[in-house]
Write a protein that holds these residues in place. Structure first.
Motif, PDB file in Angstrom:
ATOM      1  N   PRO A 226     -19.741   6.499  27.450  1.00  0.00           N
ATOM      2  CA  PRO A 226     -19.020   6.091  26.244  1.00  0.00           C
ATOM      3  C   PRO A 226     -17.820   6.983  25.976  1.00  0.00           C
ATOM      4  CG  PRO A 226     -21.010   7.285  25.670  1.00  0.00           C
ATOM      5  CD  PRO A 226     -21.059   7.082  27.152  1.00  0.00           C
ATOM      6  N   VAL A 227     -16.823   6.409  25.335  1.00  0.00           N
ATOM      7  CA  VAL A 227     -15.643   7.167  24.942  1.00  0.00           C
ATOM      8  C   VAL A 227     -15.919   7.765  23.566  1.00  0.00           C
ATOM      9  CG1 VAL A 227     -13.168   7.047  24.500  1.00  0.00           C
ATOM     10  CG2 VAL A 227     -14.195   5.558  26.222  1.00  0.00           C
ATOM     11  N   PRO A 228     -15.771   9.076  23.402  1.00  0.00           N
ATOM     12  CA  PRO A 228     -16.135   9.689  22.115  1.00  0.00           C
ATOM     13  C   PRO A 228     -15.207   9.279  20.985  1.00  0.00           C
ATOM     14  CG  PRO A 228     -15.064  11.290  23.553  1.00  0.00           C
ATOM     15  CD  PRO A 228     -15.295  10.069  24.378  1.00  0.00           C
ATOM     16  N   TYR A 229     -15.780   9.204  19.807  1.00  0.00           N
ATOM     17  CA  TYR A 229     -15.010   8.941  18.589  1.00  0.00           C
ATOM     18  C   TYR A 229     -14.080  10.128  18.333  1.00  0.00           C
ATOM     19  CZ  TYR A 229     -14.043   8.310  13.615  1.00  0.00           C
ATOM     20  OH  TYR A 229     -13.422   8.157  12.407  1.00  0.00           O
ATOM     21  N   PRO A 230     -12.812   9.889  17.899  1.00  0.00           N
ATOM     22  CA  PRO A 230     -12.126   8.602  17.747  1.00  0.00           C
ATOM     23  C   PRO A 230     -11.232   8.264  18.932  1.00  0.00           C
ATOM     24  CG  PRO A 230     -10.844  10.288  16.659  1.00  0.00           C
ATOM     25  CD  PRO A 230     -12.001  10.998  17.332  1.00  0.00           C
ATOM     26  N   LEU A 231     -11.499   8.902  20.086  1.00  0.00           N
ATOM     27  CA  LEU A 231     -10.615   8.728  21.239  1.00  0.00           C
ATOM     28  C   LEU A 231     -10.656   7.315  21.797  1.00  0.00           C
ATOM     29  CD1 LEU A 231     -11.366  12.096  23.088  1.00  0.00           C
ATOM     30  CD2 LEU A 231      -9.612  11.611  21.383  1.00  0.00           C
ATOM     31  N   TRP A 232     -11.705   6.561  21.447  1.00  0.00           N
ATOM     32  CA  TRP A 232     -11.829   5.201  21.967  1.00  0.00           C
ATOM     33  C   TRP A 232     -10.667   4.328  21.531  1.00  0.00           C
ATOM     34  CZ3 TRP A 232     -12.091   1.376  18.304  1.00  0.00           C
ATOM     35  CH2 TRP A 232     -12.451   1.777  17.012  1.00  0.00           C
ATOM     36  N   GLN A 233      -9.996   4.690  20.419  1.00  0.00           N
ATOM     37  CA  GLN A 233      -8.878   3.886  19.939  1.00  0.00           C
ATOM     38  C   GLN A 233      -7.728   3.839  20.942  1.00  0.00           C
ATOM     39  OE1 GLN A 233      -8.591   6.232  16.309  1.00  0.00           O
ATOM     40  NE2 GLN A 233      -9.064   4.414  15.100  1.00  0.00           N
ATOM     41  N   ASP A 234      -7.614   4.890  21.739  1.00  0.00           N
ATOM     42  CA  ASP A 234      -6.517   4.972  22.711  1.00  0.00           C
ATOM     43  C   ASP A 234      -6.995   4.837  24.151  1.00  0.00           C
ATOM     44  OD1 ASP A 234      -4.548   5.479  20.700  1.00  0.00           O
ATOM     45  OD2 ASP A 234      -5.289   7.546  20.580  1.00  0.00           O
ATOM     46  N   ASP A 235      -8.263   4.498  24.324  1.00  0.00           N
ATOM     47  CA  ASP A 235      -8.776   4.362  25.685  1.00  0.00           C
ATOM     48  C   ASP A 235      -8.182   3.125  26.350  1.00  0.00           C
ATOM     49  OD1 ASP A 235     -10.937   5.170  27.735  1.00  0.00           O
ATOM     50  OD2 ASP A 235     -11.251   3.027  27.457  1.00  0.00           O
ATOM     51  N   PRO A 236      -7.555   3.260  27.522  1.00  0.00           N
ATOM     52  CA  PRO A 236      -6.882   2.115  28.147  1.00  0.00           C
ATOM     53  C   PRO A 236      -7.827   0.987  28.527  1.00  0.00           C
ATOM     54  CG  PRO A 236      -6.916   4.008  29.633  1.00  0.00           C
ATOM     55  CD  PRO A 236      -7.362   4.504  28.300  1.00  0.00           C
ATOM     56  N   LEU A 237      -9.046   1.315  28.977  1.00  0.00           N
ATOM     57  CA  LEU A 237      -9.984   0.261  29.370  1.00  0.00           C
ATOM     58  C   LEU A 237     -10.435  -0.538  28.155  1.00  0.00           C
ATOM     59  CD1 LEU A 237     -11.677  -1.228  31.410  1.00  0.00           C
ATOM     60  CD2 LEU A 237     -13.397   0.584  31.255  1.00  0.00           C
ATOM     61  N   LEU A 238     -10.752   0.160  27.052  1.00  0.00           N
ATOM     62  CA  LEU A 238     -11.163  -0.548  25.845  1.00  0.00           C
ATOM     63  C   LEU A 238     -10.023  -1.397  25.286  1.00  0.00           C
ATOM     64  CD1 LEU A 238     -13.339   2.132  24.042  1.00  0.00           C
ATOM     65  CD2 LEU A 238     -14.101  -0.093  24.867  1.00  0.00           C
ATOM     66  N   CYS A 239      -8.792  -0.879  25.344  1.00  0.00           N
ATOM     67  CA  CYS A 239      -7.642  -1.662  24.877  1.00  0.00           C
ATOM     68  C   CYS A 239      -7.451  -2.904  25.744  1.00  0.00           C
ATOM     69  CB  CYS A 239      -6.375  -0.802  24.894  1.00  0.00           C
ATOM     70  SG  CYS A 239      -6.375   0.503  23.641  1.00  0.00           S
ATOM     71  N   LYS A 240      -7.630  -2.722  27.049  1.00  0.00           N
ATOM     72  CA  LYS A 240      -7.503  -3.850  27.971  1.00  0.00           C
ATOM     73  C   LYS A 240      -8.595  -4.880  27.690  1.00  0.00           C
ATOM     74  CE  LYS A 240      -7.078  -4.844  32.931  1.00  0.00           C
ATOM     75  NZ  LYS A 240      -7.043  -4.237  34.281  1.00  0.00           N
ATOM     76  N   LEU A 241      -9.811  -4.396  27.454  1.00  0.00           N
ATOM     77  CA  LEU A 241     -10.913  -5.303  27.133  1.00  0.00           C
ATOM     78  C   LEU A 241     -10.632  -6.075  25.846  1.00  0.00           C
ATOM     79  CD1 LEU A 241     -14.061  -3.165  27.965  1.00  0.00           C
ATOM     80  CD2 LEU A 241     -13.534  -5.406  28.915  1.00  0.00           C
ATOM     81  N   ALA A 242     -10.067  -5.391  24.855  1.00  0.00           N
ATOM     82  CA  ALA A 242      -9.764  -6.054  23.583  1.00  0.00           C
ATOM     83  C   ALA A 242      -8.778  -7.192  23.794  1.00  0.00           C
ATOM     84  CB  ALA A 242      -9.212  -5.040  22.588  1.00  0.00           C
ATOM     85  N   VAL A 243      -7.749  -6.958  24.631  1.00  0.00           N
ATOM     86  CA  VAL A 243      -6.759  -8.002  24.922  1.00  0.00           C
ATOM     87  C   VAL A 243      -7.422  -9.169  25.647  1.00  0.00           C
ATOM     88  CG1 VAL A 243      -4.679  -8.528  26.257  1.00  0.00           C
ATOM     89  CG2 VAL A 243      -4.805  -6.418  24.935  1.00  0.00           C
ATOM     90  N   ARG A 244      -8.273  -8.849  26.634  1.00  0.00           N
ATOM     91  CA  ARG A 244      -8.940  -9.907  27.399  1.00  0.00           C
ATOM     92  C   ARG A 244      -9.930 -10.685  26.534  1.00  0.00           C
ATOM     93  NH1 ARG A 244     -10.121  -7.843  33.586  1.00  0.00           N
ATOM     94  NH2 ARG A 244      -7.937  -7.747  34.232  1.00  0.00           N
ATOM     95  N   GLN A 245     -10.612  -9.980  25.646  1.00  0.00           N
ATOM     96  CA  GLN A 245     -11.540 -10.675  24.760  1.00  0.00           C
ATOM     97  C   GLN A 245     -10.794 -11.636  23.843  1.00  0.00           C
ATOM     98  OE1 GLN A 245     -13.959  -7.071  23.428  1.00  0.00           O
ATOM     99  NE2 GLN A 245     -15.459  -8.705  23.377  1.00  0.00           N
ATOM    100  N   LYS A 246      -9.634 -11.210  23.349  1.00  0.00           N
ATOM    101  CA  LYS A 246      -8.835 -12.085  22.489  1.00  0.00           C
ATOM    102  C   LYS A 246      -8.405 -13.329  23.249  1.00  0.00           C
ATOM    103  CE  LYS A 246      -4.767 -12.098  19.468  1.00  0.00           C
ATOM    104  NZ  LYS A 246      -3.633 -11.287  18.942  1.00  0.00           N
ATOM    105  N   ALA A 247      -7.974 -13.127  24.519  1.00  0.00           N
ATOM    106  CA  ALA A 247      -7.555 -14.268  25.338  1.00  0.00           C
ATOM    107  C   ALA A 247      -8.736 -15.180  25.648  1.00  0.00           C
ATOM    108  CB  ALA A 247      -6.914 -13.769  26.631  1.00  0.00           C
ATOM    109  N   THR A 248      -9.884 -14.580  25.960  1.00  0.00           N
ATOM    110  CA  THR A 248     -11.078 -15.373  26.263  1.00  0.00           C
ATOM    111  C   THR A 248     -11.532 -16.165  25.047  1.00  0.00           C
ATOM    112  OG1 THR A 248     -11.786 -13.725  27.902  1.00  0.00           O
ATOM    113  CG2 THR A 248     -13.457 -15.271  27.107  1.00  0.00           C
ATOM    114  N   ARG A 249     -11.512 -15.519  23.882  1.00  0.00           N
ATOM    115  CA  ARG A 249     -11.891 -16.231  22.663  1.00  0.00           C
ATOM    116  C   ARG A 249     -10.943 -17.389  22.393  1.00  0.00           C
ATOM    117  NH1 ARG A 249     -16.153 -17.443  20.416  1.00  0.00           N
ATOM    118  NH2 ARG A 249     -16.877 -15.281  20.399  1.00  0.00           N
ATOM    119  N   GLY A 250      -9.636 -17.195  22.679  1.00  0.00           N
ATOM    120  CA  GLY A 250      -8.677 -18.289  22.538  1.00  0.00           C
ATOM    121  C   GLY A 250      -8.977 -19.428  23.497  1.00  0.00           C
ATOM    122  N   ASP A 251      -9.331 -19.086  24.754  1.00  0.00           N
ATOM    123  CA  ASP A 251      -9.691 -20.118  25.739  1.00  0.00           C
ATOM    124  C   ASP A 251     -10.921 -20.896  25.266  1.00  0.00           C
ATOM    125  OD1 ASP A 251      -7.624 -19.295  27.339  1.00  0.00           O
ATOM    126  OD2 ASP A 251      -8.874 -18.062  28.656  1.00  0.00           O
TER     127      ASP A 251
END
Length: 283
Positions: A179-204
């Protein structure tokens, strides 16, 4: 001094990779015994069986009796001596006095705590390379119930690191993620990438669900029209050509509906996978 090695075995398929053939490894199992578990030194049952559903508990007791006699020790928080001649009491008070109960969120947390306590007595640190715990058949990936269990288990993985005990995890398993420790997860590139992909998947998924609703509406309209024409035919109205066209149209709509349903299932699976990785990595 010989190296102390303990393999914790769960019920998922990756348990097949455990070192059953290597005699220098102790095998600690829990829950249902999979076919690939060819030997075990300890088996754990941490639940109070009298508190479970009666039919399930009766079946599980019979199963335990069927294989526990081949295992040197059946460890229970609530011992039932009639299950096997080798039933022992889990050292609850000793473990709780040392580790507390906050992180005891699964049977594996209790097992990890006992393994660490036996390997590294309180107040000591392991000699480098002298102790190792390996984890097989334990994924804790999907489902909200595993969020709490993962936190507890990961805590003891950290405790092992502090005590100098090596922990081996399969690279293909969910527990390989850190896990990425709090609050560093806000800037974690993998989590940010996942957030973008989740948004796109939810749109699909939304687009597919809307298309499916429209298709099903058209199917209903098509069937209604076929019914009207069939009534007209019965009254002598000639509409065979239109009937053929509507049947072809209905077949096409049914195929489209089936494809959309499959696409939605795939999109939902993609979203679920992205979600559990996000949950796993974020504190």
């Amino acid at each position: 001094m010989a190296k102390r090695r303990i393999a914790l075995i769960g019920t998922s398929g990756s348990g097949v990779h455990a070192p059953f053939a290597e005699e220098d490894w102790q095998i600690w199992g829990v829950s249902a015994r999979a076919a690939h578990v060819t030997r075990a030194d300890r088996w754990f049952e941490m639940h109070r069986l009298d508190g479970e559903e009666q039919q399930w508990a009766a079946t599980w007791r019979a199963t335990l009796k069927g294989f526990a006699h081949n295992i040197p020790e059946l460890v229970m928080l609530y011992p039932e001596p009639d299950l096997a001649p080798n039933v022992t009491q889990y050292p609850y008070q000793r473990i709780v006095d040392r580790f507390g109960t906050f992180f005891m969120t699964s049977s594996f947390a209790w097992m990890m705590a006992l393994a660490l306590d036996e390997m590294v007595p309180e107040g000591t640190v392991a000699t480098p390379g002298a102790c190792e715990i390996a984890i097989f058949g334990v994924e804790m990936e999907y489902g909200t119930e595993y969020r709490q269990q993962r936190s507890g288990f990961r805590h003891f993985i950290d405790v092992a690191r502090v005590l100098g005990v090596g922990v081996t995890r399969l690279a293909s398993g969910g527990l390989a993620y850190e896990p990425v420790p709090y609050p560093l997860w806000q800037d974690d590139p993998l989590l940010c990438k996942l957030a973008v992909r989740q948004k796109a998947t939810r749109g699909d998924m939304t687009t597919l669900e809307n298309s499916l609703r429209v298709t099903r509406t058209m199917i209903a309209q098509n069937k209604a029209m076929l019914g009207l024409i069939e009534q007209s035919l019965q009254s002598g109205f000639d509409a065979e050509q239109r009937m053929k066209e509507l049947h072809r149209e209905l077949d096409g709509l049914m195929d489209t509906s089936a494809r959309l349903s499959q696409d939605i299932v795939r999109a939902e699976a993609k979203w679920e996978e992205q979600q559990w990785v996000s949950d796993y990595l974020a504190p």
